[in-house]
Design a protein around this motif. Structure first.
Motif, PDB file in Angstrom:
ATOM      1  N   MET A 769      17.930  -3.645  -0.291  1.00 44.61           N
ATOM      2  CA  MET A 769      17.115  -4.590  -1.050  1.00 44.61           C
ATOM      3  C   MET A 769      16.178  -5.367  -0.136  1.00 44.61           C
ATOM      4  SD  MET A 769      19.556  -6.106  -4.095  1.00 44.61           S
ATOM      5  CE  MET A 769      20.863  -6.697  -3.017  1.00 44.61           C
ATOM      6  N   VAL A 770      16.719  -5.848   0.983  1.00 45.31           N
ATOM      7  CA  VAL A 770      15.896  -6.630   1.902  1.00 45.31           C
ATOM      8  C   VAL A 770      14.820  -5.762   2.537  1.00 45.31           C
ATOM      9  CG1 VAL A 770      15.906  -7.993   4.034  1.00 45.31           C
ATOM     10  CG2 VAL A 770      17.733  -8.288   2.352  1.00 45.31           C
ATOM     11  N   SER A 771      15.191  -4.545   2.936  1.00 50.23           N
ATOM     12  CA  SER A 771      14.220  -3.692   3.618  1.00 50.23           C
ATOM     13  C   SER A 771      13.112  -3.234   2.678  1.00 50.23           C
ATOM     14  CB  SER A 771      14.914  -2.470   4.225  1.00 50.23           C
ATOM     15  OG  SER A 771      15.458  -1.638   3.221  1.00 50.23           O
ATOM     16  N   GLU A 772      13.420  -3.082   1.385  1.00 51.17           N
ATOM     17  CA  GLU A 772      12.393  -2.664   0.432  1.00 51.17           C
ATOM     18  C   GLU A 772      11.313  -3.715   0.250  1.00 51.17           C
ATOM     19  OE1 GLU A 772      14.729   0.485  -2.485  1.00 51.17           O
ATOM     20  OE2 GLU A 772      14.435  -1.580  -3.131  1.00 51.17           O
ATOM     21  N   VAL A 773      11.652  -4.959   0.465  1.00 52.35           N
ATOM     22  CA  VAL A 773      10.666  -6.027   0.249  1.00 52.35           C
ATOM     23  C   VAL A 773      10.321  -6.782   1.530  1.00 52.35           C
ATOM     24  CG1 VAL A 773      11.455  -6.337  -2.109  1.00 52.35           C
ATOM     25  CG2 VAL A 773      12.443  -7.746  -0.324  1.00 52.35           C
ATOM     26  N   ARG A 774      11.033  -6.523   2.614  1.00 50.68           N
ATOM     27  CA  ARG A 774      10.831  -7.333   3.810  1.00 50.68           C
ATOM     28  C   ARG A 774       9.466  -7.109   4.440  1.00 50.68           C
ATOM     29  NH1 ARG A 774      14.450  -5.563   8.866  1.00 50.68           N
ATOM     30  NH2 ARG A 774      13.034  -7.054   9.832  1.00 50.68           N
ATOM     31  N   GLY A 775       8.831  -5.966   4.141  1.00 51.30           N
ATOM     32  CA  GLY A 775       7.497  -5.752   4.672  1.00 51.30           C
ATOM     33  C   GLY A 775       6.521  -6.816   4.216  1.00 51.30           C
ATOM     34  N   VAL A 776       6.807  -7.418   3.057  1.00 54.57           N
ATOM     35  CA  VAL A 776       5.947  -8.488   2.565  1.00 54.57           C
ATOM     36  C   VAL A 776       6.040  -9.703   3.471  1.00 54.57           C
ATOM     37  CG1 VAL A 776       5.514 -10.025   0.616  1.00 54.57           C
ATOM     38  CG2 VAL A 776       6.243  -7.671   0.206  1.00 54.57           C
ATOM     39  N   ALA A 777       7.241  -9.966   3.942  1.00 52.36           N
ATOM     40  CA  ALA A 777       7.443 -11.205   4.699  1.00 52.36           C
ATOM     41  C   ALA A 777       7.394 -11.016   6.198  1.00 52.36           C
ATOM     42  CB  ALA A 777       8.791 -11.812   4.322  1.00 52.36           C
TER      43      ALA A 777
END
Length: 779
Positions: A769-777
């Protein structure tokens, strides 16, 4: 009547051409932002040759204001609906909002071309109010029933022109009525202007007593709706009626993307359209269907080949207030300007369908800024509930710093708002060489056995890439268990809102996880909090994302259904809904290892050929909550027992405790039975997918068979790491085949075990979950 409309419009056009000639200011120079877009000459002749009054901000005025360093890649035009009685408002808007946009157009009584020189006395206004009542006389037909689309529009006409309750209290009721056509007249002006230049990314339609923080709005549009070619209609504040009727609260603004503007210009020809049906994809097909429905009484104003903007103009301009004495029930103008936009923008698909989380009606083509909405019928809602949905709608007559949009404000308040300096929210950072701090909400007693402990808490604790922290202010990632946080309860939601407000102005990833079973097409959420948070970085994960899965009595099997069309949640308050299935619980692995006591899982004796952990129909009812969602499971147990038990050792039933205790604890008796099984058959519930047993069976070393799933867990492949059956006969045949072919069965079992242990442990789920969206942050 429609046959005589075009000559009338053309006559008005010729007359207005000379009337406006001396008042047209030079058009805007063509920009390079969208040089590829141009309208053919033959289309330009269709709109009235209306004046364009573009007022630019002088250097002297600009120098007196504290400009922010904000820069935008979006081209924005503004239309403000004003009045000669308060010119200071338009000037204040030009000096503040106008400095951020390509074009600022203000219209007043001087631009009323639908009904030039509209002048109504109090007596005229009262007479119009009486004409607009429904029914108008005892012989008139009854209004449409409430179950008919947009019937509320007709019922609301009485409020629109209610003399005693509303209109008579206005200082100039006749002027208010005249202004109801000005909004659409102004829209025609700016559209004519665009036909001579290029389309902006967004057109903002506002009132002259409105302040909008343009940098805030542009930041939102750039991050939530960066592709302006997609048709989007967004209200600054959306008004919802109890029935199927929603309109933009015009004073808070209505925002049209380039894609929506292009639909306004598209000619509508129904001559060759045969399939008349509502359509989210076919703009022309849907328009012709709406014309056939004639819900708004609009068909009489349509001419073949008209664009929607011409159609709207014909509707607004045909019946003059000055002629109200000759109005009939079918030929009158008894609508607020916002209602015209609400109807045409929604029903004629000016914007794309939204699949709103709480309002999935087919007419829903208009979203709202950060879910800012009001309900016209407020009964049944307490103050807290109204505040929860109002968002920007509550900023009337005041314009505090946290307000992005304010209505009913003065020129002084507009100028004060224009002094703001926009600062883009800063990311909460962390040391890239250290594990990512995760704030888990709610931070409960994690000895309680449920998903929050089994996957989120355990996953963060077991991960080498993540670390759990109670310091919510400095955590770059928040993960929220929606159900355990009690977001369906206002008290728990209020607590989370306070957390969100305490870090306002900071950007962080917020992941909302909904583990529950329900095959619902909405997502329990704390909308107030996601409005406070930067909604560009709110993401949602849900376990059951399948709808329409159901038992088919004829097939004696389940129909698979389809993935829920949640729509683009960025249109509402955050990112799209993604799937997150159950993983391998640590207590299950620990229990298996304890039983094995160092032995190899591939060398133990398995005395049961086929197991299905569900009792036969009529047996074990006291231990298992059956219900209608268990027909597949009943059928699977019966098929295994009836067709395999005569020649194989089978187990169908429940071992250990059932229901909540059985779900949430690793019971020794159950794990022993798993380890004794060569094949474990898994069956989903009739109306949703994904439950604990799939992963529990995979890590037991048994070969796993499951009914078909639309959301098969990541990496699992049919006939390689898992076996899928699509009917009861296929279940029996495949079970027999793999019992006869031990090498193949063990190979599938080993492949499934490896995938479960290497990709679906609790930390794998959280890290994914974190890796799927961490590119944003963290890019």
């Amino acid at each position: 009547m429609a046959a005589g409309l075009l000559p009338t419009v053309m006559a008005i056009s010729i007359g207005l051409q000379f009337w406006y000639a001396s008042r047209v200011t030079p058009r805007l120079p063509a920009t390079t932002h969208d040089a590829s877009f141009a309208f053919p000459e033959e289309r330009m002749a269709h709109l009235l040759p209306i004046a364009v009054r573009n007022s630019s901000l002088s250097l002297a005025n600009a120098a007196s204001l504290s400009l922010s360093s904000f820069s935008s890649n979006l081209t924005i035009d503004i239309l403000s609906i004003g009045s000669l009685s308060r010119p200071e408002n338009l000037q204040a808007q030009r000096e503040t909002m106008g400095r951020y946009v390509r074009s600022f157009t203000g219209v007043t009584e001087a631009d009323d071309h639908s009904e030039p020189h509209c002048s109504l006395s109090r007596q005229d206004a009262q007479a119009i109010a009486e004409r607009c009542k429904i029914p108008r006389d005892k012989k008139g037909s009854d209004p449409p029933s409430l179950d008919q689309p947009y019937s509320v529009l007709y019922l609301r006409r009485q409020v629109y022109a209610q003399w005693t309750g509303f209109l008579s209290k206005r200082e100039n009721p006749g002027g208010w009525l005249c202004a109801q056509k000005r909004a659409n007249d102004g829209l025609q002006i700016v559209l004519q202007q665009m036909m001579q230049t290029t389309l902006p990314d967004y057109l903002l339609l506002i009132d002259d007593d409105t302040f909008i923080d343009i940098p805030q709005l542009t930041y939102y549009l750039q991050t939530i709706h960066p592709d302006s070619s997609k048709p989007l209609v967004m209200a600054g504040c959306l008004i919802r009626f109890r029935e199927s009727f929603s309109i933009p609260f015009g004073g808070f603004g209505t925002f049209l993307s380039k894609g929506a503007l292009m639909r306004l210009f598209t000619p509508i020809s129904c001559a060759n359209v045969t399939a008349l049906a509502p359509s989210d994809d076919g703009f022309i097909q849907n328009a012709c269907y709406r014309l056939q429905q004639n819900l708004f009484g609009e068909r009489q104003y349509f001419q073949e080949g008209m664009s929607l903007t011409e159609f709207m103009h014909a509707y607004v301009s045909t019946h003059r207030f000055a002629d109200h004495a000759s109005w009939t029930k079918e030929s009158s103008y008894c609508v607020h300007s916002d209602w015209v936009w609400g109807y045409f923008f929604n029903y004629y698909n000016v914007g794309d369908a939204l699949n709103h989380p709480k309002h999935p009606e087919s007419y829903n083509k208009m979203t709202s800024y950060r879910l800012s909405e009001q309900y016209a019928m407020k009964w049944g809602l307490n103050i807290q509930q109204r505040m929860a949905i109002e968002g920007q709608c509550r900023y009337t007559k005041t314009c505090p710093p946290e307000a992005h949009m304010c209505h009913y404000v003065t020129a002084k308040q507009i100028r004060e708002g224009g002094q703001r300096v926009f600062e883009e929210p800063k990311w909460v950072t962390h040391d890239s060489q250290q594990p990512i701090p995760i704030f888990l909400y709610p931070f409960l007693n994690h000895t309680i056995e449920h998903e929050l402990k089994h996957f989120l808490y355990d996953g963060i604790q077991q991960s080498s890439r993540l670390t759990l922290t109670k310091d919510h202010a400095n955590a770059p990632v928040w993960i929220v268990d929606v159900r355990r946080a009690g977001f369906s309860s206002k008290n728990f939601c209020n607590r989370f809102v306070q957390l969100a407000r305490s870090v306002n102005g900071q950007k962080r990833i917020v992941i909302l996880v909904y583990w529950d079973d329900e095959p619902i097409d909405h997502f329990w959420d704390c909308y107030r909090a996601t409005r406070v948070l930067d909604s560009t970085t709110v993401y949602r994960y849900k376990r059951s994302i399948v709808k329409g899965r159901q038992w088919n009595e004829t097939l004696q099997f389940t129909e698979p259904g389809s993935i829920i069309a949640f729509g683009n949640w960025r249109d509402h308050s955050g990112g799209p809904v993604r799937h997150i299935g159950y993983g391998v619980r640590s207590d299950t692995v620990d229990g298996v290892e304890s039983i094995l006591n160092g032995a190899s899982i591939w060398e133990i004796e398995r005395s049961v050929d086929v197991s299905h952990f569900w009792p036969l129909p009529g047996k074990g009812d006291k231990e298992v909550l059956r219900g209608k969602a268990s027909q597949l499971r009943d059928a699977v147990s019966s098929a295994i027992y009836d067709k395999l038990s005569q020649i194989h050792e089978v187990f169908v039933g429940v071992t250990g405790q059932a229901q909540e205790t059985g779900r949430n604890t690793a019971q020794s008796a159950y794990l022993h039975k798993l380890l004794q099984s060569k094949i474990v058959v898994v069956s989903q519930k009739d109306n949703w997918e994904d439950h604990y047993r799939l992963m529990e069976a995979l890590v037991s070393g048994a070969m796993v068979m499951t009914d078909s799933m639309l959301t098969l867990p990541n990496k699992l492949q049919e006939n390689i790491s898992i076996v899928i059956y699509h009917s009861l006969d296929e279940l029996v045949a495949k079970a027999q085949y793999y019992l006869d072919h031990e090498d193949e069965r063990v190979a599938v079992a080993k492949a499934g075990y490896d995938i479960a242990m290497n990709y679906h442990r609790s930390w794998h789920l959280v890290e994914r979950m974190v890796s799927e969206v961490r590119g944003v942050a963290f890019e």
